[in-house]
Scaffold this motif. Structure first.
Motif, PDB file in Angstrom:
ATOM      1  N   HIS A   1       7.162   0.312   5.904  1.00 33.72           N
ATOM      2  CA  HIS A   1       7.172  -0.895   6.720  1.00 33.72           C
ATOM      3  C   HIS A   1       7.714  -2.016   5.842  1.00 33.72           C
ATOM      4  CE1 HIS A   1       4.773  -4.118   9.144  1.00 33.72           C
ATOM      5  NE2 HIS A   1       6.010  -4.044   9.542  1.00 33.72           N
TER       6      HIS A   1
ATOM      7  N   ASN B   1       4.059  -1.245   3.629  1.00 33.81           N
ATOM      8  CA  ASN B   1       3.416   0.060   3.825  1.00 33.81           C
ATOM      9  C   ASN B   1       4.359   1.184   3.417  1.00 33.81           C
ATOM     10  OD1 ASN B   1       2.647  -1.715   6.543  1.00 33.81           O
ATOM     11  ND2 ASN B   1       0.887  -0.764   5.568  1.00 33.81           N
ATOM     12  N   ASP B   2       3.808   2.179   2.753  1.00 33.87           N
ATOM     13  CA  ASP B   2       4.584   3.345   2.319  1.00 33.87           C
ATOM     14  C   ASP B   2       3.655   4.545   2.448  1.00 33.87           C
ATOM     15  OD1 ASP B   2       5.907   5.352   0.929  1.00 33.87           O
ATOM     16  OD2 ASP B   2       6.298   4.142  -0.871  1.00 33.87           O
ATOM     17  N   ILE B   3       4.024   5.486   3.300  1.00 30.77           N
ATOM     18  CA  ILE B   3       3.206   6.694   3.483  1.00 30.77           C
ATOM     19  C   ILE B   3       4.096   7.907   3.268  1.00 30.77           C
ATOM     20  CG2 ILE B   3       1.714   8.018   5.035  1.00 30.77           C
ATOM     21  CD1 ILE B   3       0.986   5.436   6.480  1.00 30.77           C
TER      22      ILE B   3
ATOM     23  N   MET C   1       7.288   7.143   5.615  1.00 31.89           N
ATOM     24  CA  MET C   1       7.563   5.940   6.394  1.00 31.89           C
ATOM     25  C   MET C   1       7.364   4.696   5.534  1.00 31.89           C
ATOM     26  SD  MET C   1       4.509   4.440   8.576  1.00 31.89           S
ATOM     27  CE  MET C   1       5.333   2.917   8.082  1.00 31.89           C
TER      28      MET C   1
ATOM     29  N   MET D   1       0.831  -1.206   0.000  1.00 32.89           N
ATOM     30  CA  MET D   1       0.000   0.000   0.000  1.00 32.89           C
ATOM     31  C   MET D   1       0.861   1.250   0.000  1.00 32.89           C
ATOM     32  SD  MET D   1      -2.735  -1.201   2.827  1.00 32.89           S
ATOM     33  CE  MET D   1      -1.561  -2.459   3.348  1.00 32.89           C
ATOM     34  N   LEU D   2       0.443   2.230  -0.797  1.00 31.15           N
ATOM     35  CA  LEU D   2       1.079   3.545  -0.786  1.00 31.15           C
ATOM     36  C   LEU D   2       0.023   4.589  -0.480  1.00 31.15           C
ATOM     37  CD1 LEU D   2       3.296   5.723  -1.517  1.00 31.15           C
ATOM     38  CD2 LEU D   2       2.508   5.495  -3.891  1.00 31.15           C
ATOM     39  N   SER D   3       0.273   5.436   0.517  1.00 25.10           N
ATOM     40  CA  SER D   3      -0.552   6.638   0.702  1.00 25.10           C
ATOM     41  C   SER D   3       0.313   7.813   0.287  1.00 25.10           C
ATOM     42  CB  SER D   3      -0.976   6.802   2.161  1.00 25.10           C
ATOM     43  OG  SER D   3      -1.878   5.789   2.544  1.00 25.10           O
TER      44      SER D   3
END
Lengths: 127, 127
Positions: B106, B119-121, B104, B36-38
């Protein structure tokens, strides 16, 4: 429609900063023995030491104003945790300028609907 | 002495932004179907769509300059992932001012010593 991780993330963020600004000693309850805090590069492990660090910050009163909250499920399988990324500003009494910050939390489930903070990384935004 | 998560985090960050700045199409390789990327509040799922998003950003050339990297093991047990928190600035050709950002990741282990980004925000820091 917001997904569950977004709802949990926002509820946690409201709860966390409300406690920080109004009853900072209670923050201890969201951490555990294995929790980690990186505060401006300083790494602290365990609920007690994290709580001490937060209580010893060089200001007694503060107010966090949240700008953005992004949340995602943190594991590929079901029942996992949630990563929460926050940006906002920290307002101190008597200070005209506020401090911009970014912070991330990794929430891990304990009982259904309950989480503790396993990872907490805080950085002021300079520049 | 740096712990393992710090070493992995720094190595990943160097690798990631080197690819971003020099061979952006290769970034696809660090994500998986469940990743997921936000990106500035827009949520994107899966390696293909994340890669497309990164390739379609409104600049062809850029340079990331990293200011801080904080890393922590992301799970209470052994063999878990790593959360990595980055602050830095994005420099675009012909632009006098750079853009400050926080991001950030994960990282979840696949084979020993190998990780993918679950995870990528990403958020720009506004002043």
């Amino acid at each position: 429609m917001e997904d569950t991780s977004e709802m949990v993330g926002r509820a946690f963020v409201d709860h966390y900063y409300h406690m920080f600004d109004n009853e900072r000693a209670s923050l201890c309850s969201v951490y555990r023995e294995t929790s980690m805090l990186s505060f401006e590069g300083q790494k602290i492990v365990g609920d007690r030491d994290i709580s001490s660090k937060l209580l010893q910050l060089p200001f007694d009163q503060c107010r966090h104003v949240i700008s953005t909250v992004d949340s995602q499920p943190s594991s590929p399988g079901a029942g996992g945790g949630i990563v929460v990324f926050v940006s906002g500003s920290l307002h101190l009494p008597g200070e005209e300028h506020h401090l911009r910050f970014s912070q991330m939390f990794h929430l891990i489930p304990t009982t259904p609907g309950c989480f503790y903070v396993h990872n907490d990384i805080f950085r002021l935004n300079y520049g």
